[in-house]
Design an enzyme around this catalytic site. Structure first.
Site, mmCIF file in Angstrom:
data_model
loop_
_atom_site.group_PDB
_atom_site.id
_atom_site.type_symbol
_atom_site.label_atom_id
_atom_site.label_comp_id
_atom_site.label_asym_id
_atom_site.label_seq_id
_atom_site.Cartn_x
_atom_site.Cartn_y
_atom_site.Cartn_z
ATOM 1 N N GLU A 342 -5.944 -108.362 7.206
ATOM 2 C CA GLU A 342 -4.992 -107.870 8.192
ATOM 3 C C GLU A 342 -3.634 -108.520 7.969
ATOM 4 O O GLU A 342 -3.575 -109.730 7.786
ATOM 5 C CB GLU A 342 -5.455 -108.163 9.620
ATOM 6 C CG GLU A 342 -4.632 -107.397 10.645
ATOM 7 C CD GLU A 342 -5.034 -107.680 12.097
ATOM 8 O OE1 GLU A 342 -5.563 -108.760 12.369
ATOM 9 O OE2 GLU A 342 -4.787 -106.800 12.926
ATOM 10 N N GLU A 479 -10.729 -111.104 13.199
ATOM 11 C CA GLU A 479 -11.870 -110.420 13.814
ATOM 12 C C GLU A 479 -12.657 -109.489 12.906
ATOM 13 O O GLU A 479 -13.357 -108.601 13.418
ATOM 14 C CB GLU A 479 -11.357 -109.601 15.007
ATOM 15 C CG GLU A 479 -10.464 -108.396 14.644
ATOM 16 C CD GLU A 479 -8.981 -108.692 14.672
ATOM 17 O OE1 GLU A 479 -8.621 -109.881 14.553
ATOM 18 O OE2 GLU A 479 -8.188 -107.751 14.800
ATOM 19 N N ASN A 480 -12.617 -109.641 11.586
ATOM 20 C CA ASN A 480 -13.361 -108.739 10.685
ATOM 21 C C ASN A 480 -14.695 -108.354 11.330
ATOM 22 O O ASN A 480 -15.439 -109.221 11.797
ATOM 23 C CB ASN A 480 -13.658 -109.447 9.360
ATOM 24 C CG ASN A 480 -12.457 -110.165 8.821
ATOM 25 O OD1 ASN A 480 -11.437 -109.570 8.570
ATOM 26 N ND2 ASN A 480 -12.571 -111.490 8.682
ATOM 27 N N GLU A 513 -11.668 -113.173 19.547
ATOM 28 C CA GLU A 513 -12.183 -112.422 18.392
ATOM 29 C C GLU A 513 -13.358 -111.526 18.775
ATOM 30 O O GLU A 513 -13.507 -110.430 18.245
ATOM 31 C CB GLU A 513 -12.597 -113.386 17.270
ATOM 32 C CG GLU A 513 -11.480 -114.307 16.781
ATOM 33 C CD GLU A 513 -10.199 -113.596 16.420
ATOM 34 O OE1 GLU A 513 -10.252 -112.431 15.997
ATOM 35 O OE2 GLU A 513 -9.122 -114.198 16.585
ATOM 36 N N GLU A 535 -4.043 -106.647 20.210
ATOM 37 C CA GLU A 535 -3.784 -108.066 20.474
ATOM 38 C C GLU A 535 -3.520 -108.383 21.938
ATOM 39 O O GLU A 535 -3.919 -109.440 22.424
ATOM 40 C CB GLU A 535 -2.626 -108.562 19.599
ATOM 41 C CG GLU A 535 -2.898 -108.454 18.101
ATOM 42 C CD GLU A 535 -4.154 -109.208 17.658
ATOM 43 O OE1 GLU A 535 -4.717 -109.974 18.452
ATOM 44 O OE2 GLU A 535 -4.577 -109.012 16.501
HETATM 45 ZN ZN ZN Z 1 -6.266 -110.932 17.729
#
Ligand code: ZN
Length: 1081
Positions: A342, A479-480, A513, A535
Site C-alpha cells: 500500500e 492490514e494485508n 488493523e 483510514e
Molecule cells: Zn489504516
C-alpha cells in the site's frame, strides 16, 4: 495502514500526521531547461509525463504548431486505431489550465519565478509557432487575393504584422475563452471538451506507448492471478512468474498494466480455453510505472485470456515493494523478505493492475529454502519438494481483493496461535528471540476479532489471521488481508518492562488493523481520493472498540488529543478536504495524513453522537453488506446510512460539508440574557488570515451543517442526558430560543465530540472561568481540556488575547485530571519552546516558573511507582517528565538514583516502568550515562524499551552524541533507519538539538529521500518536525531557499508548504503575543 507512533516532548505518544500536495505540479515545469521547453525535443521517453500534461491542452491551441512541425511526434489520433477515443473520453485537466493561466501572469507567479518563465516560454512558443503557421497561411491567401495589384514591400509587411497582431489577439481571446470555465468555476474541470485529442508518449525502446494516462484503461480487467515467486535471500534477488486471467471489456490491441523496476524476460498471451500461447512484445513507460502488451489479432470483447509474464528484480533496500529486512539471532545476521504494497508498490513485486478498484482473486506460490517458512494472505494448501532442494508452498485461492492488500513473507519466524469459537486460526509471528513478547497480542486479537464479527454482524471471511512483527517496517502496521504486518513495537509486548502506554498502543494498532479487515479489505474505496473511508473508519474503530472491550485502557483522553491534533493541522491553509482528487504516486502517498485518519475519525465520532450509536451501527452494517467485495465512494456510505429507519435528516448533505470542504468551523456564541436566546454564527477557522498568507484562498463561502451539542447553567449536570441538548446549525447565523429564564452560562460542544471549536463572547467566557474557579468538576474532564485547547487555539489566531487564554490556567491549581492537565501543560510548553528557541532565555525562565506555580503542587504529590488507574499513571509520567526537564524539585535527584541502581544491577525491574523514559533522559545527561544507554540499546530485545532509550539519547545536549545517533540511524547501522524521524523530532524540541537536527536534514537530504519516498509520512515528519521551532523571517527564508534549491520533487510536497506555514504562524504568534506574554509573566 497505521501510521507509526513517536514519542513527543510531553512523554506521550502521538500519531504523526500527514499532508498532501495540491493539484498544480510545477515541478513538471521546473524540470524543463530552456532548450527543453518544447516538449518534443529529443529524450521524449523521459519526458513522457510532460507529454501527457500537454496532451490535455486544447488541441486547437497547440497542435497546429508544435505537433505537426516535429517529425518525431506521434499522434495516435491521426493513426488508424481499433477504437478511436470518443471525444468525451478526454477530460480537460485542471493542471494544464492552471499552467496556462500562470503563463499569462497570474498573481501567484511572483513566488516562483522559474515556473513563471517556463510557463511563459511554453505559451510564447505555442503562440509563436501558431502565429508562424497562420502567418504562412495568411500570406498565401493574401498573395492570391492581391495578384495583379501593385504592392509595395512595406505595405505587405505592415499587413503581415497586422495579421500577426490579430492572430495574437485571437489566440489570447481563445485562451480566455477556454480557461475560465475550468479555472474559475467551483466545480473544477469536469466539463468535457470535445476538441481535445490524446497524444501518446514513447516507451523506453522508442516505440509508441499506447496509453497516455496515469490511471489504467478499463478495456481489459484482471480476474485472477496465479503468482509464483522465488526470493533468494543469499543473492537478494527474486524471480517470478504470473499468469493473469483477463477479461476483455471491449475489442482492443493493447493491455496496459503496472510494473516498476521489474525485468520482464518473457511474455505470452493465449485465449483462456487454449494452450496456444503466443509471444507478445512488452513496452514500458517509466514515468507512469506502466507496461503495455501489444496483441495482434485484437482481444475480443467478452472473451477471457491468459497473460503470462516472467520477471526478476532485486529485493528492495527500502521499505516498500518486496523488500529485505535483517536482524541478529545468536550473533548472526539473518535476512527475511517481506512486502509492503500500500498504496502503489505491488507493481514493484509483480506486474499487476495496481489500482484498488481492479479486484481479483490470487493464487500465490512461494519457493523457499528449507530453513525458512513462507506466509501469505491465505492458508497454506500444500508444500512440494523441488528438485534443487527447495520447497514450494502453495496458498489457497484468495477472495476478490485489491492488489495493495496482497502480501507474502519468507523468513525464519516463530509463532503462537489459538483458534476462535468460529474456527479461525489466529497466529502471532515474530523473530525467534522475541517469542516471549507475543502472548498479549494474541489475547487482544482474539477479543477484537470477536468484537468486530459481532458488531459488524459479518463473519471474518478467511480461515486464518496472521499478525507478524517485522524488524524493518516503515509504517506502524499494514492490514494485508489475513496477513497483517507490524513494526515490532506495535505488536510485541513485555509485561515486566512495559509502561502504561505500551499496552494501549499495541491494542490500538491491532484494533485499527482488524477493523480494516472489514473497512478496507471487504469494502474498499474505489480510488485513493476517498482513502478516509478506510483510514478514518479504522481510526475511529480503534477507539470505539477499545472503549467497549478494554475500558481499563481508558482511551478517551487519547482520542481527544487526536482530535486536537487533527484540528491543529486542519486550521492551516495547507490543509485539504477529506476527499481530495489525487493521481500521482506522491499525491497518493500524501493522502496518508491526519486529515484522512484523524479528521476522518473525528467526523465519524460526531456523526455517531448525532445519529445515536444504534442507528450509526445499523448504517455501517448496511454499508458493509451492500458493498462487500466491491469498491465504494464517499456517497455510498451516506446513502447506506440514510436508508436506516429513524434517520430523519439529510445525512448526505451534512457530511458533504465535512468531507468536501477544507477545514472546520469556529462557532461564535453570544448569550442574550434578557431575551433568553443564544445567538450563533459560524465561519471557517484559520489560524492565519488570508491577507497574511499568500498561499491561502478566500473562504467566505464555507458553510457546515454542524450538529451542535450544549448545556446551560439551568441544567448543568453533564452526566444527565436530559441536560445535553442538540441544535443543527445549517446557516451562517442562527438563534436558539432557550425557553428557560436566568441562564448565566452555556457550554457548547459537549466532551468536544464535535469537530468544531467554540468562541464565547467575553461575558460567557468570564462566567465559565468563574465556574472553573469555583467548581471545575461542573464540567467533564474532556470539556475542561477542550475549553483550554480552544482558548489557546483562538489566541493563536488573534480571536482572543493570549492573556485571556492564560487566565484559564489559573484555575488549574485545583486540577488533578489527566486530560485538562496534559492539555494545559502542552499549550504552555509550546509557548516556552518558541520563546526559548528565540534565545529569550529570561522570558523562558519566567514561563518555566509560571508552569511550576500552577503545577508544582500536583508534581510534588507524585510518587515514583506504577500505582493507580491508567490515566493517573499517564498523568504521573507526563508531570515527572516535565519536572525533570526543567530540573524542578527533587525530580532529577530521584531519577539519577534510579538510573544508577539500574546501571549497577543491569536489571530493568528495579525501575518503575511508567517512568523509565524520564529516568533514562536524566541518566543520559552525562556522557557516561549516555554511553551506557547506547550499549544497552544494542543488547535489548524489547522495542518499546529501546524506543524510550532512543528518545532519552536524542535529548542529549552533546553535539557529538546527537550527530552519532542521527548518522547511525540514517546509515541503518546499530539503529534502524525507521527511527530517524523519531530521533530528529525529539532532538528538534531541545535548544541544542534544534539546530543540529535541521542541519542534519539539509546535509543528508539526498540520502533521506533515497531511503524513503518523498511523499511518505517519514519524510513529512522529518520536514515538519525539524522546522517547527523556527519563528523568524531569517529562518523562513532559509527553509524556503533550501527546498527551492532542491532538484528533486521535494519542494512541491505539501509538507514543505505546511512547514513554511508553521514558521509563518510562529512569527505571527511572536509578533502579536510576545508583549502580552511579558506583561502576564
Ligand atoms: Zn489504516
Amino acid at each position: 495502514m497505521a501510521v507509526p507512533t513517536i514519542l513527543d516532548g510531553q512523554g506521550l505518544f502521538s500519531l504523526e500526521p500527514r499532508r498532501f500536495r495540491g493539484n498544480i505540479n510545477y515541478e513538471r515545469l521546473r524540470q524543463k531547461k530552456p532548450e527543453e521547453t518544447f516538449p518534443f525535443d529529443g529524450g521524449i521517453s523521459d519526458q513522457g509525463l510532460w507529454i501527457y500534461e500537454r496532451a490535455q491542452l486544447p488541441r486547437n491551441m497547440i497542435e497546429n504548431s508544435m505537433f505537426e512541425e516535429e517529425p518525431d511526434i506521434v499522434d495516435l489520433a491521426k493513426e488508424p486505431r481499433l477504437h478511436p477515443l470518443e471525444p468525451d473520453e478526454v477530460e480537460y485537466e485542471p493542471h494544464s489550465s492552471r499552467l496556462l493561466v500562470r503563463g499569462l501572469g497570474e498573481h501567484d507567479l511572483e513566488d516562483d519565478e522559474e515556473d513563471y518563465e517556463s510557463s511563459a516560454r511554453l505559451l510564447g512558443m505555442s503562440f509563436m509557432n501558431r502565429s508562424s503557421n497562420h502567418r504562412n497561411n495568411m500570406s498565401g491567401a493574401y498573395n492570391r487575393e492581391a495578384s495583379g495589384e501593385p504592392c509595395s514591400f512595406s505595405s505587405a509587411r505592415t499587413v503581415i504584422i497586422g495579421a500577426f497582431v490579430v492572430v495574437i489577439i485571437l489566440s489570447i481571446a481563445m485562451v480566455v475563452y477556454f480557461l475560465p470555465k475550468c479555472t474559475f468555476t467551483k466545480e473544477g474541470c469536469h466539463k468535457k471538451n470535445t476538441t481535445l485529442t490524446l497524444i501518446y508518449p514513447l516507451a523506453t525502446n522508442g516505440q509508441v506507448f499506447p496509453w497516455p494516462k496515469m490511471r489504467l484503461p478499463n478495456a481489459v480487467v484482471p480476474m485472477h492471478y496465479d503468482l509464483t515467486l522465488h526470493p533468494n535471500l543469499t543473492t537478494m534477488k527474486f524471480t517470478g512468474s504470473v499468469q493473469i486471467t483477463l477479461l476483455a471489456k471491449e475489442d482492443t490491441n493493447n493491455i496496459t498494466l503496472h510494473s516498476y523496476g521489474l525485468k520482464i524476460s518473457k511474455a505470452t498471451i493465449a485465449p483462456r480455453a487454449s494452450n496456444q500461447a503466443k509471444d507478445v512484445q512488452v513496452l514500458e513507460y517509466l514515468p507512469h510505472q506502466q507496461i503495455a502488451i501489444k496483441v495482434n489479432p485484437a482481444l475480443l470483447n467478452g472473451k477471457k485470456y491468459t497473460l503470462n509474464l516472467e520477471f526478476a528484480a532485486n529485493l528492495s533496500d527500502g521499505f516498500s515493494g518486496f523488500y529485505k529486512s535483517s536482524y541478529q539471532n545468536k550473533n548472526k545476521t539473518r535476512i527475511l523478505a517481506a512486502t509492503q504494497f500500500e498504496p502503489t508498490s505491488a507493481r514493484k513485486a509483480f506486474p499487476c493492475f495496481d489500482e484498488p478498484a481492479f479486484k481479483a482473486t490470487f493464487t500465490i506460490k512461494i519457493i523457499r529454502d528449507a530453513e525458512h517458512i513462507s506466509l501469505s494472505n491465505m492458508q497454506k494448501d500444500a508444500t512440494t519438494s523441488l528438485d534443487n532442494g527447495l520447497f514450494q508452498d502453495t496458498f489457497a485461492e484468495s477472495l476478490n481483493m485489491s492488489t495493495y492488500l496482497v502480501a507474502f513473507i519468507v523468513a525464519e519466524l516463530k509463532n503462537v496461535c489459538q483458534e476462535t469459537e468460529s474456527g479461525i486460526l489466529v497466529s502471532i509471528y515474530a523473530v525467534p528471540d522475541k517469542m516471549d513478547q507475543m502472548h498479549y497480542a494474541l489475547e487482544a486479537s482474539m477479543k477484537l476479532l470477536k468484537f468486530y464479527e459481532d458488531f459488524f454482524n459479518i463473519s471474518y471471511p478467511l480461515k486464518k489471521l496472521d499478525l507478524v512483527a517485522l524488524p524493518d517496517f516503515e509504517a506502524g502496521a499494514m492490514e494485508n488481508w489475513g496477513l497483517i504486518t507490524f513494526r515490532e513495537i506495535a505488536l510485541l509486548y513485555k509485561e515486566e518492562t512495559a509502561s502504561v502506554l505500551d499496552k494501549q498502543i499495541v491494542t490500538l494498532v491491532i484494533a485499527h488493523e482488524l477493523a480494516h479487515q472489514w473497512f478496507g479489505n471487504l469494502v474498499t474505496m474505489e480510488w485513493w481520493n476517498d482513502l478516509w473511508l478506510n483510514e478514518g473508519f479504522a481510526t475511529f474503530m480503534e477507539y470505539f472498540s477499545l472503549e467497549k472491550i478494554f475500558p481499563e485502557l481508558e482511551v478517551a483522553d487519547r482520542f481527544l488529543r487526536t482530535r486536537f491534533e487533527a484540528m491543529e493541522k486542519d486550521s492551516m491553509n495547507s490543509s485539504h478536504p477529506v476527499s481530495t482528487p489525487v493521481e500521482t504516486a506522491e499525491q497518493i502517498d500524501e493522502m496518508f495524513d491526519s486529515v484522512s485518519y484523524e479528521k476522518g475519525a473525528s467526523i465519524l465520532l460526531m456523526l455517531k453522537d448525532y445519529l445515536s450509536e444504534t442507528v450509526f451501527q445499523q448504517g455501517i452494517v448496511r454499508y458493509l453488506n451492500e458493498h462487500k467485495y466491491q469498491n465504494t465512494k464517499n456517497e455510498d456510505l451516506w446513502n447506506s446510512i440514510m436508508k436506516v429507519k429513524n434517520v430523519d435528516f439529510n445525512v448526505k448533505e451534512m457530511l458533504k460539508t465535512w468531507t468536501l470542504q477544507t477545514g472546520f468551523p469556529v462557532v461564535t456564541i453570544k448569550l442574550d440574557k434578557t431575551g433568553n436566546k443564544i445567538h450563533l454564527s459560524q465561519e471557517r477557522f484559520l489560524r492565519m488570515s488570508i491577507s497574511q498568507d499568500p498561499s491561502s484562498s478566500p473562504n467566505s463561502s464555507h458553510l457546515w451543517h454542524i450538529p451542535l451539542t450544549y448545556m446551560t447553567s439551568s441544567c448543568s449536570n453533564y452526566g444527565q442526558p436530559k441536560c445535553i441538548k442538540t441544535w443543527l446549525l445549517k446557516n451562517k447565523t442562527d438563534i436558539i430560543d432557550l425557553k428557560e429564564p436566568n441562564v448565566t452560562w452555556v457550554k457548547f460542544n459537549i466532551n468536544m465530540n464535535g469537530y468544531y471549536i467554540v468562541h464565547y463572547e467575553r461575558e460567557i467566557l468570564m462566567e465559565l472561568l468563574g465556574l472553573l474557579q469555583s467548581n471545575h468538576l461542573a464540567l467533564s474532564d474532556q470539556d475542561r481540556a477542550g475549553f483550554i485547547n480552544n482558548a489557546f487555539v483562538l489566541a493563536s489566531a488573534g480571536k482572543i488575547s493570549v492573556q485571556q487564554a492564560l487566565s484559564i490556567t489559573k484555575y488549574m491549581k485545583n486540577e488533578s485530571s489527566n486530560a485538562p492537565t496534559a492539555e494545559a501543560l502542552l499549550q504552555l510548553r509550546k509557548i516556552y519552546w518558541l520563546v526559548q528557541k528565540r534565545g529569550m532565555l529570561q522570558l523562558a525562565d519566567r514561563m518555566e516558573k509560571y508552569i511550576f506555580t500552577i503545577f508544582g503542587d500536583l508534581i510534588n504529590h507524585q510518587v515514583w511507582s506504577n500505582s493507580g488507574s491508567l490515566s493517573e499513571r499517564q498523568l504521573r509520567a507526563t508531570l515527572l517528565s516535565v519536572a525533570c526537564d526543567y530540573n524542578y524539585g527533587t525530580c532529577v535527584q530521584n531519577a539519577s538514583e534510579l538510573f544508577n541502581n539500574w546501571e549497577n544491577s543491569k536489571n530493568l525491574s528495579v525501575l518503575p516502568s511508567d517512568l523509565t523514559m524520564t529516568i533514562y533522559t536524566v541518566g543520559a545527561r552525562d556522557d557516561k550515562g549516555w554511553t551506557f544507554l547506547h550499549q544497552m540499546y544494542n543488547t535489548l530485545q524489547t522495542e518499546a524499551e529501546k524506543s524510550k532509550m532512543l528518545h532519552a539519547m536524542a535529548k542529549s545536549s552533546n553535539p557529538r552524541e546527537l550527530i552519532r545517533l542521527m548518522q547511525e540511524s540514517l546509515q541503518h547501522e546499530t539503529i534502524r533507519a525507521q527511527e530517524i524521524p523519531s530521533i530528529l523530532s525529539t532532538a528538534s524540541k531541545t535548544l541544542v538539538g534544534c539546530l543540529f537536527a535541521w542541519d542534519f536534514v539539509k546535509e543528508n537530504w539526498d540520502n533521506i529521500v533515497k531511503k524513503f519516498q518523498p511523499g511518505s509520512f517519514t519524510v513529512e515528519t522529518i520536514i515538519i518536525q525539524t522546522t517547527s521551532q523556527f519563528s523568524t523571517k531569517t529562518r523562513l527564508f532559509e527553509v524556503q531557499t533550501f527546498f527551492d534549491s532542491l532538484k528533486d520533487k521535494s519542494s512541491q510536497l505539501r509538507a514543505v508548504q505546511e512547514a513554511l506555514e508553521v514558521i509563518r504562524l510562529n512569527i505571527q504568534w511572536m509578533e502579536k503575543n510576545l508583549k502580552s506574554l511579558e506583561e502576564w509573566l
